[in-house]
Design a protein around this motif. Sequence first.
Motif, PDB file in Angstrom:
ATOM      1  N   ARG A 160       0.827   4.003  -2.912  1.00 45.14           N
ATOM      2  CA  ARG A 160       0.501   5.408  -2.622  1.00 45.14           C
ATOM      3  C   ARG A 160       1.549   6.325  -3.253  1.00 45.14           C
ATOM      4  O   ARG A 160       1.224   7.377  -3.806  1.00 45.14           O
ATOM      5  CB  ARG A 160       0.451   5.639  -1.111  1.00 45.14           C
ATOM      6  CG  ARG A 160      -0.842   5.167  -0.450  1.00 45.14           C
ATOM      7  CD  ARG A 160      -0.951   5.710   0.958  1.00 45.14           C
ATOM      8  NE  ARG A 160      -2.177   5.258   1.615  1.00 45.14           N
ATOM      9  CZ  ARG A 160      -2.276   4.196   2.384  1.00 45.14           C
ATOM     10  NH1 ARG A 160      -1.178   3.457   2.616  1.00 45.14           N
ATOM     11  NH2 ARG A 160      -3.422   3.850   2.928  1.00 45.14           N
ATOM     12  N   LEU A 180      -7.545   6.442  -1.772  1.00 45.55           N
ATOM     13  CA  LEU A 180      -6.744   6.782  -2.949  1.00 45.55           C
ATOM     14  C   LEU A 180      -7.579   7.540  -3.981  1.00 45.55           C
ATOM     15  O   LEU A 180      -7.096   8.474  -4.631  1.00 45.55           O
ATOM     16  CB  LEU A 180      -6.159   5.513  -3.577  1.00 45.55           C
ATOM     17  CG  LEU A 180      -4.971   4.873  -2.871  1.00 45.55           C
ATOM     18  CD1 LEU A 180      -4.496   3.663  -3.649  1.00 45.55           C
ATOM     19  CD2 LEU A 180      -3.827   5.862  -2.725  1.00 45.55           C
ATOM     20  N   ARG A 199       0.822  -1.209   0.000  1.00 41.83           N
ATOM     21  CA  ARG A 199       0.000   0.000   0.000  1.00 41.83           C
ATOM     22  C   ARG A 199       0.856   1.259   0.000  1.00 41.83           C
ATOM     23  O   ARG A 199       0.539   2.256  -0.667  1.00 41.83           O
ATOM     24  CB  ARG A 199      -0.929   0.000   1.210  1.00 41.83           C
ATOM     25  CG  ARG A 199      -1.953  -1.139   1.181  1.00 41.83           C
ATOM     26  CD  ARG A 199      -2.870  -1.098   2.388  1.00 41.83           C
ATOM     27  NE  ARG A 199      -3.789  -2.240   2.413  1.00 41.83           N
ATOM     28  CZ  ARG A 199      -4.734  -2.420   3.306  1.00 41.83           C
ATOM     29  NH1 ARG A 199      -4.881  -1.538   4.285  1.00 41.83           N
ATOM     30  NH2 ARG A 199      -5.527  -3.485   3.259  1.00 41.83           N
ATOM     31  N   LYS A 200       1.950   1.208   0.747  1.00 45.27           N
ATOM     32  CA  LYS A 200       2.832   2.371   0.790  1.00 45.27           C
ATOM     33  C   LYS A 200       3.427   2.659  -0.581  1.00 45.27           C
ATOM     34  O   LYS A 200       3.464   3.829  -1.035  1.00 45.27           O
ATOM     35  CB  LYS A 200       3.944   2.126   1.820  1.00 45.27           C
ATOM     36  CG  LYS A 200       4.923   3.275   1.948  1.00 45.27           C
ATOM     37  CD  LYS A 200       5.991   2.959   2.989  1.00 45.27           C
ATOM     38  CE  LYS A 200       7.007   4.094   3.093  1.00 45.27           C
ATOM     39  NZ  LYS A 200       8.074   3.779   4.081  1.00 45.27           N
ATOM     40  N   TYR A 256      -9.252   1.623   1.646  1.00 44.93           N
ATOM     41  CA  TYR A 256      -7.985   2.043   1.040  1.00 44.93           C
ATOM     42  C   TYR A 256      -8.198   2.579  -0.373  1.00 44.93           C
ATOM     43  O   TYR A 256      -7.656   3.627  -0.757  1.00 44.93           O
ATOM     44  CB  TYR A 256      -7.026   0.845   1.045  1.00 44.93           C
ATOM     45  CG  TYR A 256      -5.872   0.953   0.089  1.00 44.93           C
ATOM     46  CD1 TYR A 256      -4.738   1.701   0.394  1.00 44.93           C
ATOM     47  CD2 TYR A 256      -5.893   0.281  -1.142  1.00 44.93           C
ATOM     48  CE1 TYR A 256      -3.677   1.792  -0.494  1.00 44.93           C
ATOM     49  CE2 TYR A 256      -4.835   0.359  -2.024  1.00 44.93           C
ATOM     50  CZ  TYR A 256      -3.735   1.116  -1.695  1.00 44.93           C
ATOM     51  OH  TYR A 256      -2.681   1.193  -2.568  1.00 44.93           O
TER      52      TYR A 256
END
Length: 840
Positions: free
Chosen positions: A315, A368, A311-312, A364
């Motif tokens: 992103r 985004l 996820r990091k 999530y």
Amino acid sequence: MAEPGSLEAAAEHERILREIESTDTACIGPTLRSVYDGEEHGRFMEKLEARIRNHDREIEKMCNFHYQGFVDSITELLKVRGEAQKLKNQVTDTNRKLQNEGKELIIAMEELKQCRLQQRNISTTVDKLMLCLPVLEMYSKLREQMKSKRHYPALKTLEHLEHTYLPQVSHYRFCRVMVDNIPKLREEIKEVSMSDLKDFLESIRKHSDKIGETAMKQAQQQRNLDNIVSQHPRIGGGKKSKKEVCAGSDLEVKNTSPMSEQDSGILDVEDEEEDEEVPGAQDLVDFSPVHRCLHIYSVLGARETFENYYRKQRRKQARLVLQPPSNMHETLDGYRKYFNQIVGFFVVEDHILHTTQGLVNRAYIDELWELALSKTIAALRTHSSYCSDPNLVLDLKNLIVLFADTLQGYGFPVNQLFDMLLEIRDQYSETLLKKWSGVFRNILDSDNYSPIPVANEEIYKKIVGQFPFQDAELEKQPFPKKFPFSEFVPKVYSQIKEFIYACLKFSEDLHLRSQQRAGGSFLLRLLLPLQDLPSSRSTEVDDMIRKSTNLLLTRTLSNCLQTVIKRRNIGLTELVQIIINTTHLEKSCRFLEEFITNITNVLPETVHTTKLYGTTTFKDARHAAEEEIYTNLNQKIDQFLQLVDYDWMAAEPGSRASDYLIDLIAFLRSTFAVFTHLPGDVDAHSTMSGKVAQTACMSACKHLSTSLMQLLLEVEVRQLTLGALQQFNLDVEECEQFARSGPVPGFQGDTLQLAFIDLRQLLDLFLHWDWSTYLADYGQPTCKYLRVNPTTALTLLEKMKDTSRKNNVFAQFRKNERDKQKLIDTVAKQLRSLINSHHL
């Protein structure tokens, strides 16, 4: 009897001697110092010597007592030493014999021992090897799997080795080495699988635009298909779009093919024909590295670490994708690539959401998407503001619609994007206004401001086809003939219609598939072609077009007309032609209303329908042109008045009016002749130009009268003679003659002469010297000199006083000079009295 001091010294010496005998030698120093500190150390030495002699005698007695026993003991020891030496020799001899006799037996026993040890070691080794061989085989298999990058099977083998095989042989050193290497192997598997994931992430980052382009092609195909179905409802079927979402439980990670496991990028796709189905995201991307890495980290108990890392990184990639290039606004390809990358990013995330269990979740994705929406809308606001090409703005609008349509197909809310189209619409209108501003300027600059000549019927019909003009009288006239307006009228009218068509393009090209997408957004109600729109939506389109057209008329066209009118080098003829042109354009506004009604199907009587403000625009332009005519005429009059050269001290007047005034009257006659000889129909143009001419003529006469009055009353003119006043009267009579001659038809009676009435009454008062009548009738409505102000009369009278005997204005009345002087003083006094009483 001994002295007390001697006894005490003797006792002290005795104590010191006892202390020396009983004290360690290392501590005897202080005792001896006490002796030397005293004064009897000589005696002490004597006592010490005597004590030593006593001890020597005691030692000698003791030695003499034990001497015989000592001698006997030494004798016995000498005997024992001899016997012991004999015994040693016997034992040594016996041992040498025993060793010689058992040497062969010892050799045989050693050989037997060694054989038994080797036999036991071999048996133990065989047993241990039987236990170790499976461990070594599993370890070899593990290494082979690691080498072939089959990481998930390698992880399973490692668990088998750790929990089943190694505990049986854990006491061996090589097993301990293996046990110590197990964490390293796990870490190596994690690093290698993470490396594959990084390669995958890098690959999809580079190819996001390709993925997005494919997804947008699919959306475009679906939209085209929907349009075909909506236009031909009887045609059933049609090719369905491919379902891009598959269940996570159906996904099997293939780990038997090393090549498939190494593949972590975008798969090659051949260019497809337009009629073939566009491949989906799962056809372009190999997602197996993600699933493998997820399974590996799950087995290793580090799933949360993997999820956080994934996820990091995504992103970070999202922020890179959402960063628009600095020159994006220059071409449509810049916007298209930007949108493709965003679509590609979220298509991948949507697939990951539906094919993995918990790697990403809806919260999530929504986070985004909110970030993407805000960044995208901000980028569009910034870059679209730089765009000055309306065609590019229109293409951008279509691209935004396709972009929103694509992402909405994946379940993302896009209402904010649709609302953003309202701002794009305003930007589109602004670019259209800027473009048409240039168009109008070119038309106005290139116009000759002359009536359009028509040589034949074809040209006549062409112009009438461009501009709604009907004139029965003009139609009856033979060729060649002229239209009353110049070329900019049909050109401006045509360009206004082109502008309306351009505004319509922004609305009619919104071919969205579903009315449910509109929500509360204004622009999303513009979903169907105009002929299919419900009345409310048609009204909104009509309202948008009318508002934009009003801006075009009231701001853009009005500014262009005002600029032309305010030009320095513009002539009166051009200004009159502008007045005529704007009059015809004003009449054409009702035809523009009908034109908008025809293309939007909204009747003007509909509630809340915006009206066109074109009539106001053209009226304002016409009034500005009229004011400019009046201003230019007054400026010309001022230029002539700058040539004034009166001799205020002249004794006699000239024989005619001043030259400057004769030239000025000639200019005014030629100027107003222009108004009366302009072509045009009687009802409209001649009437209109006649009113302008009348107003201009009256304005010019009033300005001339006012200027002459100011000239007569100037402070610089300190004195004036009767002859100068008579010459001035000749000039005023010339002006009155011009007014009586009727330079412009339409004035009733002596209306135009009234512009000079103030001057006429003032001059008559002084030339006829009729002060008795003026003073007697002042303030009465029937007063002969009603327009003469006492202050003005007093000022002029002061200039005619005989303040210098050198030049006496009443020289012809010298015999009555004193009486005249008294009369002037009396009149001046009475005028001052009138002024004071008027102020009170």
